[in-house]
Motif scaffolding. Structure first.
Motif, PDB file in Angstrom:
ATOM      1  N   LEU A 151       0.842  -1.189   0.000  1.00  8.09           N
ATOM      2  CA  LEU A 151       0.000   0.000   0.000  1.00  8.09           C
ATOM      3  C   LEU A 151       0.877   1.238   0.000  1.00  8.09           C
ATOM      4  CD1 LEU A 151      -2.559  -1.007   2.753  1.00  8.09           C
ATOM      5  CD2 LEU A 151      -2.916  -1.049   0.285  1.00  8.09           C
ATOM      6  N   ILE A 152       0.367   2.283  -0.649  1.00  7.40           N
ATOM      7  CA  ILE A 152       1.124   3.526  -0.660  1.00  7.40           C
ATOM      8  C   ILE A 152       0.619   4.410   0.473  1.00  7.40           C
ATOM      9  CG2 ILE A 152       1.567   5.612  -1.984  1.00  7.40           C
ATOM     10  CD1 ILE A 152       1.699   3.859  -4.441  1.00  7.40           C
ATOM     11  N   GLY A 212       1.002   7.436   1.473  1.00  4.00           N
ATOM     12  CA  GLY A 212       0.548   8.809   1.242  1.00  4.00           C
ATOM     13  C   GLY A 212      -0.694   8.891   0.374  1.00  4.00           C
ATOM     14  N   PHE A 213      -1.271   7.756   0.005  1.00  2.00           N
ATOM     15  CA  PHE A 213      -2.499   7.740  -0.783  1.00  2.00           C
ATOM     16  C   PHE A 213      -3.675   7.442   0.140  1.00  2.00           C
ATOM     17  CE2 PHE A 213      -1.389   6.788  -5.507  1.00  2.00           C
ATOM     18  CZ  PHE A 213      -0.538   7.862  -5.524  1.00  2.00           C
ATOM     19  N   GLU A 271      -7.649   5.671  -3.203  1.00  3.98           N
ATOM     20  CA  GLU A 271      -6.594   5.683  -4.220  1.00  3.98           C
ATOM     21  C   GLU A 271      -5.820   4.376  -4.225  1.00  3.98           C
ATOM     22  OE1 GLU A 271      -5.057  10.215  -4.820  1.00  3.98           O
ATOM     23  OE2 GLU A 271      -4.810   9.343  -2.837  1.00  3.98           O
ATOM     24  N   LEU A 276      -5.552   1.601  -7.246  1.00  2.00           N
ATOM     25  CA  LEU A 276      -4.203   1.901  -7.755  1.00  2.00           C
ATOM     26  C   LEU A 276      -3.953   1.291  -9.136  1.00  2.00           C
ATOM     27  CD1 LEU A 276      -1.467   3.199  -7.176  1.00  2.00           C
ATOM     28  CD2 LEU A 276      -0.765   1.083  -6.100  1.00  2.00           C
ATOM     29  N   ASN A 277      -3.627   2.145 -10.059  1.00  2.00           N
ATOM     30  CA  ASN A 277      -3.333   1.773 -11.442  1.00  2.00           C
ATOM     31  C   ASN A 277      -4.509   1.090 -12.152  1.00  2.00           C
ATOM     32  OD1 ASN A 277      -1.578   2.045 -13.561  1.00  2.00           O
ATOM     33  ND2 ASN A 277      -0.776  -0.010 -13.346  1.00  2.00           N
ATOM     34  N   ARG A 278      -5.709   1.172 -11.572  1.00  2.00           N
ATOM     35  CA  ARG A 278      -6.887   0.666 -12.265  1.00  2.00           C
ATOM     36  C   ARG A 278      -7.972   1.731 -12.180  1.00  2.00           C
ATOM     37  NH1 ARG A 278      -9.365  -2.843  -9.867  1.00  2.00           N
ATOM     38  NH2 ARG A 278      -8.447  -2.407  -7.849  1.00  2.00           N
ATOM     39  N   GLU A 279      -7.538   2.993 -12.138  1.00  2.95           N
ATOM     40  CA  GLU A 279      -8.493   4.059 -11.903  1.00  2.95           C
ATOM     41  C   GLU A 279      -9.420   4.230 -13.108  1.00  2.95           C
ATOM     42  OE1 GLU A 279      -5.174   4.602 -11.961  1.00  2.95           O
ATOM     43  OE2 GLU A 279      -4.530   5.160  -9.944  1.00  2.95           O
ATOM     44  N   LEU A 309      -8.907  11.535 -13.709  1.00  2.00           N
ATOM     45  CA  LEU A 309      -9.438  10.479 -12.863  1.00  2.00           C
ATOM     46  C   LEU A 309     -10.902  10.768 -12.551  1.00  2.00           C
ATOM     47  CD1 LEU A 309      -6.518  10.091 -10.328  1.00  2.00           C
ATOM     48  CD2 LEU A 309      -6.872   8.912 -12.487  1.00  2.00           C
ATOM     49  N   TYR A 336     -13.147  10.570  -9.914  1.00  2.00           N
ATOM     50  CA  TYR A 336     -13.140  10.343  -8.464  1.00  2.00           C
ATOM     51  C   TYR A 336     -14.457   9.755  -7.973  1.00  2.00           C
ATOM     52  CZ  TYR A 336      -8.688  12.714  -8.147  1.00  2.00           C
ATOM     53  OH  TYR A 336      -7.376  13.035  -8.292  1.00  2.00           O
ATOM     54  N   MET A 359     -14.414   6.132  -8.607  1.00  2.00           N
ATOM     55  CA  MET A 359     -13.439   5.507  -7.720  1.00  2.00           C
ATOM     56  C   MET A 359     -14.038   5.302  -6.332  1.00  2.00           C
ATOM     57  SD  MET A 359      -9.948   7.533  -8.753  1.00  2.00           S
ATOM     58  CE  MET A 359      -8.911   6.990  -7.426  1.00  2.00           C
ATOM     59  N   ALA A 361      -9.628   8.504   3.897  1.00  2.00           N
ATOM     60  CA  ALA A 361      -8.568   8.563   4.916  1.00  2.00           C
ATOM     61  C   ALA A 361      -7.240   8.132   4.298  1.00  2.00           C
ATOM     62  CB  ALA A 361      -8.932   7.637   6.072  1.00  2.00           C
ATOM     63  N   SER A 370      -1.639   5.911   5.670  1.00  2.00           N
ATOM     64  CA  SER A 370      -0.610   6.052   6.697  1.00  2.00           C
ATOM     65  C   SER A 370      -1.208   6.284   8.077  1.00  2.00           C
ATOM     66  CB  SER A 370       0.321   7.206   6.346  1.00  2.00           C
ATOM     67  OG  SER A 370      -0.423   8.394   6.236  1.00  2.00           O
TER      68      SER A 370
END
Lengths: 358, 377, 533
Positions: free
Chosen positions: C97-98, C100-101, C105, C109-112, C130, C132, C135, C154, C157
């Motif tokens: 998981l990223i 800061g996303f 997101e 991820l990469n399937r937006e 995107l 949103y 999403m 949220a 992190s």
């Protein structure tokens, strides 16, 4: 006899040649060929090789200690010391203090060094503490810390309370001049010590001896317990740690040593050049030293005294003879500065982008 | 297969409690750099005792001149490449284009746009090569980009000082050295001087101040583009790569390609930024004008509150404002306070270098701390 | 439950460089089934999963034999992307998981989903903006399937660790046609209550028709949720059972079960005694990532060979690293009645302890230095050996002659195959490198020798030699040896006692000839039947 033959055969076999090539490295090969080409050109153009060689020897001795300053940090894995100006300005301060009291000859030279040393060790300690906190970004931080120190020192030169009239601006009497001549102090004192001529080539014995002495010291140092601890720290910090070595302390020592060598190197540089150059002059001092160490075969992981000596000789000879030779060949266009930029930075790039074996 | 039924009951903890949000301290921490420099600027302004009209005029000029360059730094930061010290390479591409239009004697706005067009292929190629090199130096992109700038400078000089007139046939006594080899040290850009600045509504003044409307329009467009870009698919991929290359790769993103694109965009924008910069000045040093571009732009964006891993449009614009205010006032302030004008000048470069050193050091420090605390979890 | 399978493995065999790690595996997974795969470390679990998920490591090492069948058709899975397209998802052990996303997101991820715009019509779909709203909708739907109410805006992190896993699962089920999801030891990083949530969520997914492959070594979790259980051992599928027909004890025995050939070991003049304790660990904690030790107590008898076993991640490796000062440690270590200063490698060496690390190339060796330097450097640094005086008082230089003589001797004694003491260790084989590591430790003349994973990555012949060498050190020089190993078999071959570590503590100490059942239960954290020592 038969044994000898087989030995010769094995040396000439392709795998050995490849091995040699890999060890020597493409960039070094190119630089050696380039240097050779310059010598051939100089010979064809009937230039005075003795002058070229004399100048090269001067430059090697003049820059040698600065290149050697790269060794400790490379050995312990701190990397190329782009913060060389930090030590360099300490040397300048030493030089200025010695000059303030109008000391001359060896007294002047050694006073300059003695004043510079404690300063270099102290700033080296602080600099090491900073680098320890920014592990992984040492090179970039070092570069800009070096720059900031040089810029900060400019303010110091302007406002420092030096009084000797040969050093301060004639008008206003405030602040040091940009270039201070050492003619009446200790200009070329090492160069001229025991100097002699060999086939018309000027040998700056004292200068070379001084450089050689420090190389020898460095060589011995890496055979002491501390020296070997530094090598282990650079080669594999975990191995070092598990051997009871205080890895952090070794890194501190290496940075302080590098800084001290840079300070001494600055004094040697100035006496050889005949001037103390203040203000922004030390800004880019690190780059030729870094390039020379890399040309000598040092990598970010491993460096030896041999690399330093080879590097200093190759790079400084190249710089010295490129200017007159290309000027003669191209009738006035000076490509030596361009060659310096491309070669030295190309060399650094090569080192940065190389995939080092882990 | 049946549409799966969503079971009515949820996990016992209905809503997850989030960790503490941003507190005031954190926000202040982020703003501390710009605030500090604002205070410094104010002190400098007071100490220098400048004519406010002169000061405002100077700042308008410098905002127009530099903002585009500084904005071009944002995209590589998003993609995790840090501050693009290689922007000087873009600047050189821009200058190459300017040299060509000067030689062709095409001036005015068409000349400027032609230069912008010509600089695109140059900067795309240069950016591509830069990206290739930086992809080989992951983790030390900044120092590599920095050295690459010097290296490219050598190549640039080789081309325009040695190859022009020898390998590259060109004869133009006005631009070239008397020997017929190499270009002169300074280039006069009368033809495109202020071509963009005066392109729109040049007579419309704002009070007593002359405003380069078209340049501000270009800057505004770049701001819009940057804002739009971060919301695109590509922008999202860049953000992902910038945050964590490994996770991005696992999610099927071609990390190297994304980084390459980021650097190429930045290089093109850098070239255009340099064009805007030079058309405003009206003349350029063939071999030096680009050298300080990287350092000054980077110092500016950092003073605006950006870091190695985070940069916004506002960081760029505020940074330009603060950095150049300091630039204008510090020599005079130095003169007034110490009686030595150079003190201010040196202080200025000390600040520029120092702020970069501190920003880099802080970043490295925080990354280390973060890594340490992640290990602990 | 339907009778056909979503995923079927037929006769899967995989070898790495001639070393067979999977032998003729047959496995089938039905829709909506939770299929647990259990086994010791090195049993082949992760290789099997990498294979199903098309990880490059499989492909780069020559592929595999056998067929993967989905819906009755043989499929080729050469990359994770292909696996995803076939509807296979994977929840990784470490979070992908990223931070800061936002949750949303990360899920997309990469399937937006995107919307075209003016620029994208010229420059291509990468420049589409995107979407949103879409999403958000997708994310909420995926989270609902898991029964999780969480703010999709949220930042990850700021989520508690336990919930990050759910975000990852949400991402897998959001993928179109998600049919099989592989959970690779998902509960390893979770606290008990979080693990229970996870199991609930897994059951919900199964109810919705998604099949789950659940890799774990926690046997109570296996019994709590799985329908079918397959046991892997040494690359073979030993047995597939349904939950109703089996018990924890049976699984434990099947996991470990193999006969140990314990050869006759040389006898000692004095046998180790419970009253003669050379080293005592009290409430030891070690912050070694992935191998945490959490409040461990252990007594070591003088002159014994003590084995430390346990599954990966349970902390067995952390013990030696903590005592030797390589990772931050707290607690008490008492050697011969004296407390050892912790977090100080030098103090550990001064207490006459030496360590052969499990990370041979990372910690044990200076790869580009010579054999001689590798062997003596620690002795030089820690004990001032191999140095000679010079004219200058206080300055000592390396005694190259002594080093060479010593290196030649030890190369002969330990039978290190090399061209000479100056050969760089990088060029040596794994077994000979390990002997260099042992020589390095031996040169310190330790009273206690810590050895971690001494036979990892070396070939079978060399393994026996290394074990023989350890026995030799123990019997000839009276060295107390503490050997950590993932291979229970080798521990049972040469150790006097074996301590099993579970969740950072000693679960119990067994004699090497204890039953497979006891070993199997104890490494899985179950109550031991009886305890010795």
């Amino acid at each position: 006899m038969e044994l000898n033959m087989s030995k010769v055969k094995s040396i000439c076999s392709p795998s050995h040649l490849r091995n040699f090539y890999e060890k020597f490295g493409l960039p070094r090969l190119i630089i050696c060929l380039f240097l050779l080409g310059l010598f051939i050109l100089a010979f064809i153009m009937k230039m005075d090789l003795t002058i070229l060689l004399s100048a090269s020897l001067d430059r090697i001795g003049m820059n040698g200690l600065l290149v050697l300053a790269m060794l400790p940090t490379l050995v312990t894995g701190v990397g190329l010391n782009f913060g060389l100006p930090v030590g360099f300005v300490c040397g300048l301060v030493g030089g200025v203090i010695s000059m303030e009291y109008d000391l001359t000859g060896f007294t002047g030279l050694f006073t300059a060094m003695l004043c510079a040393l404690p300063l270099a060790l102290l700033t080296g300690y602080l600099y090491a503490a900073l680098l320890e906190r920014v592990r992984g970004q040492e090179m970039m931080v070092g570069t800009y810390v070096g720059f900031a120190v040089v810029a900060g020192m400019c303010i110091f030169w302007l406002t420092a309370p030096f009084k000797n009239p040969s050093m301060v601006w004639a008008i206003g009497g405030k602040g040091l001049r940009v270039t201070l001549t050492l003619y009446e102090h200790y200009s070329k004192i090492l160069n001229n010590f025991l100097a002699f001529k060999l086939f018309g080539v000027n040998i700056p014995t004292g200068l070379l001896l001084f450089f050689g002495f420090f190389c020898w010291l460095a060589h011995l140092f890496f055979r002491t317990r501390t020296g070997m601890a530094m090598v282990a720290t650079g080669a594999n910090p975990m191995y070092a740690m598990s051997s009871g070595i205080n890895v952090r302390r070794m890194r501190y020592i290496s940075v302080m040593m590098s800084n001290a060598l840079a300070a001494l190197g600055a004094v040697v540089y100035a006496q050889s050049y005949g001037f103390l150059q203040l203000y922004t002059a030390p800004l880019y001092m690190a780059f030729p030293a870094v390039a020379a160490a890399l040309i000598g075969g040092a990598t970010l992981k491993k460096a030896t005294v041999g690399h330093i000596i080879i590097g200093a000789v190759l790079f400084q000879t190249l710089l010295t003879i490129a200017l007159p030779v290309t000027q003669t060949v191209l009738q006035g266009t000076d490509i030596s500065e361009i060659a310096r930029m491309i070669i030295s930075n190309g060399m650094i790039l090569y080192a940065l982008t190389r995939n080092e074996r882990g | 297969m049946n549409e799966p039924k969503i079971a009515p009951q949820t996990l016992s903890e209905k809503t997850v409690k989030l960790k503490e949000g941003k507190n005031l301290e954190l926000i202040l921490g982020e703003l501390s750099v710009p605030l500090f420099f604002t205070a410094l600027c104010l002190l400098g302004i007071i100490a220098a005792g400048l004519n406010p009209r002169f000061l405002v005029n100077e700042i308008i000029t410098r905002l127009a001149r530099n903002s585009f360059l500084v904005l071009s730094l944002i995209i590589p930061v998003i993609a995790g490449l840090g501050l693009n010290f290689g922007i000087v390479i873009g600047a050189m591409s821009g200058q190459a284009a300017l040299i060509i239009i000067t030689h062709l004697e095409i001036g005015g706005l068409p000349g400027f746009f032609l230069a912008a067009l010509i600089s695109v292929p140059f900067s795309l190629i240069a950016g591509y090569l830069t990206g290739l090199v930086l992809n080989r130096a992951k983790g030390r992109e900044m120092v590599t980009g920095y050295i690459l700038g010097f290296f490219a400078n050598g190549v640039y000089q080789l081309i325009f000082l040695v190859l022009v007139g020898t390998l590259i046939p060109m004869s133009n006594p006005k631009m070239m050295l008397s020997s017929g080899i190499g270009l002169r040290n300074t280039m006069d850009l009368i033809a495109v001087n202020k071509a963009l600045d005066n392109a729109l509504l040049s007579s419309l003044r704002l009070g007593p101040f002359k405003i380069p409307w078209a340049t501000f329009l270009a800057i505004g467009l770049l701001c819009l583009f940057t804002a739009y870009f971060t919301k695109t698919k590509l922008g999202q991929q860049m953000r992902a790569v910038g945050q964590d290359m490994h996770i991005a790769a696992v999610s099927g993103i071609n990390v190297d390609r994304i980084r390459l694109i980021a650097i190429m965009i930045s290089t093109v924008l850098g070239a255009w930024g340099q064009l805007i910069y030079l058309q405003n000045i009206g003349t350029f040093n063939t071999y030096n004008s680009h050298e300080q571009v990287g350092m000054f732009s980077i110092a500016a964006i950092l003073i605006g509150g950006a870091s190695i891993s985070k940069a916004t449009i506002w960081n760029a614009l505020i940074g330009v404002l603060l950095f150049h205010t300091l630039f204008v006032v510090s020599p005079l302030a130095g003169q007034r306070i110490l009686g030595i004008p150079q003190v201010g000048e040196y202080f200025r470069s000390f600040l520029a270098y120092g702020v970069i050193a501190v920003a880099l050091a802080l970043h490295a420090w925080q990354t280390k701390k973060k890594a340490a605390s992640r290990d602990k979890e | 439950m339907p009778e056909f399978s979503v995923l079927e493995l037929k006769n899967i065999t995989k070898s790495y460089f001639g070393n067979t790690v999977l032998k003729g595996i047959n496995l089938s997974v039905k829709p909506g089934e939770i299929h647990a795969i259990v086994g010791e470390n090195g049993a082949g679990k992760s290789t099997l999963m990498n294979l199903i998920f098309g990880m490059p490591v499989i492909h780069d090492t020559g592929g595999f034999e056998g067929d993967i069948i989905m819906d009755g058709q043989v499929v080729k899975i050469n990359s994770p992307r292909q696996a995803m397209e076939l509807g296979i998802g994977m929840v990784h052990q470490e979070f992908m998981l990223i931070p800061g996303f936002t949750v949303m997101e990360n899920i997309k991820l990469n399937r937006e989903p995107t919307k075209p715009n003016l620029v994208s019509k010229i420059l291509g779909s990468n420049m589409e903006t995107l979407d949103y709203a879409a999403m958000r909708q997708d994310s909420i739907r995926a989270l609902e399937k898991l029964g999780l109410e969480i703010d999709e805006n949220a930042y990850v992190s700021r989520l508690p660790v336990g919930y990050m896993q759910f975000v990852e699962i949400a991402r897998e089920i959001d993928k179109k046609r998600a049919r099989v999801i592989v959970f690779d030891e998902p509960t390893a990083v979770l606290a008990e209550s979080e693990a229970n949530h996870l199991i609930t969520a897994m059951k919900r997914l199964a109810e919705q028709g998604i099949s789950i492959l659940f890799i774990t070594h926690r046997l109570d979790e296996v019994m709590a949720c799985s329908d079918t259980i397959s046991i892997l051992r040494d690359g073979e599928l030993v047995k597939t059972l349904t939950r109703e027909e089996t018990s924890v004890e049976e699984i434990a025995e099947l996991m470990v079960g193999r006969k140990v050939e314990r050869g006759q070991l040389p006898s000692r003049s004095v046998e180790p005694d419970d009253d003669d304790i050379i080293l005592e660990l009290k409430d030891l904690t070690v912050e070694m990532p992935g191998e945490r030790v959490r409040g461990l107590d252990l007594k070591v008898r003088r002159g014994e060979i003590l084995g430390i076993g346990g599954l990966a991640g349970q902390g067995k490796v952390g013990i030696a690293n903590g005592v030797m000062g390589l990772y931050p440690a707290t607690g008490e270590v008492i050697k011969d009645g004296e407390a050892l200063k912790l977090n100080d490698p030098k103090a550990a060496l001064d207490a006459k302890m030496a360590f052969v690390s499990e990370d041979r190339r990372g910690v044990g060796l200076l790869l580009d230095e010579s054999i001689a330097v590798n062997i003596v450097l620690t002795s030089i640094e820690a004990q001032n050996k191999f140095l000679r005086r010079t004219i200058l008082p206080g300055v000592h230089l390396l005694d190259q002659k002594a080093v060479r003589e010593y290196a030649l001797k030890i190369i002969k004694d330990l039978d290190i195959r090399c061209t000479g003491p100056n050969q760089p260790v990088r060029r040596l084989s794994g077994g000979n490198q390990q002997k260099v590591c042992l020589a390095r430790a031996f040169s310190l003349e330790p009273e206690i020798l810590w050895v971690s994973e001494p036979t990892r990555g070396i070939d079978i012949g060399a393994k026996q030699l290394v074990l023989d060498l350890l026995v030799h050190f123990n019997r000839e020089y009276g060295m107390t040896i503490i050997m950590t190993s993932s291979e229970l078999n080798e521990l049972r071959r040469i150790c006097d006692r074996i301590a099993l570590v579970y969740r950072g503590k000693v679960a119990g100490i067994l004699k090497p000839d204890a039953s497979d059942l006891d070993f199997g239960l104890m490494i899985s954290g179950k109550q031991p039947v009886k305890e010795v020592g």
